[in-house]
Design an enzyme around this catalytic site. Sequence first.
Site, PDB file in Angstrom:
ATOM      1  CB  VAL A  24      -0.972   0.002   1.203  1.00 47.72           C
ATOM      2  CG1 VAL A  24      -1.804   1.274   1.221  1.00 47.72           C
ATOM      3  CG2 VAL A  24      -1.880  -1.223   1.154  1.00 47.72           C
ATOM      4  CE  LYS A 215     -10.987  -4.935   5.180  1.00 47.64           C
ATOM      5  NZ  LYS A 215     -10.719  -5.802   4.026  1.00 47.64           N
TER       6      LYS A 215
HETATM    7  N1  HSE Z   1      -6.484  -8.341   2.779  1.00 47.01           N
HETATM    8  C1  HSE Z   1      -7.540  -7.418   2.594  1.00 47.01           C
HETATM    9  C2  HSE Z   1      -8.567  -8.045   1.642  1.00 47.01           C
HETATM   10  C3  HSE Z   1      -6.996  -6.136   2.024  1.00 47.01           C
HETATM   11  O1  HSE Z   1      -8.282  -9.091   1.064  1.00 47.01           O
HETATM   12  O2  HSE Z   1      -9.643  -7.507   1.527  1.00 47.01           O
HETATM   13  C4  HSE Z   1      -7.897  -4.969   2.213  1.00 47.01           C
HETATM   14  O3  HSE Z   1      -8.197  -4.714   3.542  1.00 47.01           O
END
Ligand code: HSE
Length: 442
Positions: A24, A215
């Site tokens: 990133v 999330k």
């Molecule tokens: N590893 C995470 C995914 C990256 O595959 O969504 C983004 O948060």
Amino acid sequence: MDRPPKQMSAAREIGVGLLGLGNVGSGVIKLLEDNAAAIVSRLGARLVVRAVAVRDAQKPRQVDLDPALITTDVNAVIERDDVDIVCELMGGTGLARDAMLHAIERKKHVVTANKAALAVCGEEIFSAAERCGVDLYYEAAVCGGVPIIRALREGLASDRIDVVYGIVNGTSNFILSTMDADRRPFDDILREAQSAGLAEADPSLDVGGIDAAHKLAILISLCFGATVSVGDIFVEGITGVAPVDFDLAERFGYVVKPLCIARDRGSAIEARVHPALIPRSWLLASVSDSKNALYVKSRALGSSLYYGAGAGMMPTAVAVLSDLIEIARNVQSGSTGALATRSYRKLVPRPVVPAADLSSGFYLRFGVVDRPGVLGTLTTILGRRKISIAQVIQEGPRDPERPVQLVVLTHEAREGDMRGALADIKAGDLILEPPVVIRVAR
Ligand code: HSE
């Protein structure tokens, strides 16, 4: 390359310190270079990277960077007078949390992509930012390049959200949708996702559902103004799903997706992350590859869907850079520290509905002994627990050496009742291998 024209070089400079130069971070450097002129035109200022903290200064990098910018000293980056914004891209909840709190204490604005730190210690970090009057932006933490955080906190600020259904882990979605398309085995596809730069450093966070739970906790704060304990979220990863489950799901009219759900149930929040059979007719059923999507049901707007690239270098960099630009705008207008990134002034801790009280349909795939009465016994056990059967398929030729695949689709049932029934089934001599259990969303 889109370099800034000469007459723009006098634009005000806003200093950025990067913590982390992985996938990133490299994307952020690249996008800052590629879109330099466009950023100056939009912002009227230049974002200039002053220093980059890395763990290993000798490691080959994906971008060309002046070696003088690189250091292994995180604090030295944070404490530079010419750094206005600290961009935390290290991940994790230890060093990254400490670095963000240190930056905030030093009155630096913070951009982070760190869903784990925000889900686990977000209150502490937000409170520090509030106390110190600095900005804290985190668009990249959920659904990568899809501006879902802005959509929820700004676009839907006037509405009341009842429920969100999401596909928020790109790696899991890539694995399941590739399995759907090619019927290839899990490990093979995971390797491909890793080499595409989708997966976390520890891919078990992706395939085990923890990344999605982090999330989801952030989404719950945005949608319902609530904090929940991540450990209370019902989480099941995708590792138990096999190519044959796509064949069978298809025959019932479903596809298997890595789903997360958050619903305001008044006294508590329903919060769950697991693979699910969803009807092929749902819009979420066509969200494939590493794409993410969030389906939101709110009272005045009704249904809305947010879709795009949720993982990978450039999509995530787009989100990080959008935050840097937003903070730079605030710096220019003298409006930093307004806590615009909180969707609610105060977040209220709320309990999560206990896993046993969740309900859904269930897809159950059993490898059973092929003998008369097995189906009857199995359905009687389910019936005793008030679990009603919707459809049944039995697959495979008669072979005393091998289990017969018996697939049962149930109507809505309580998780607690299903666990009881499965324990009874496992205790008997009906099944020859552990059952595969996938929830059904309708
Ligand atoms: N590893 C995470 C995914 C990256 O595959 O969504 C983004 O948060």
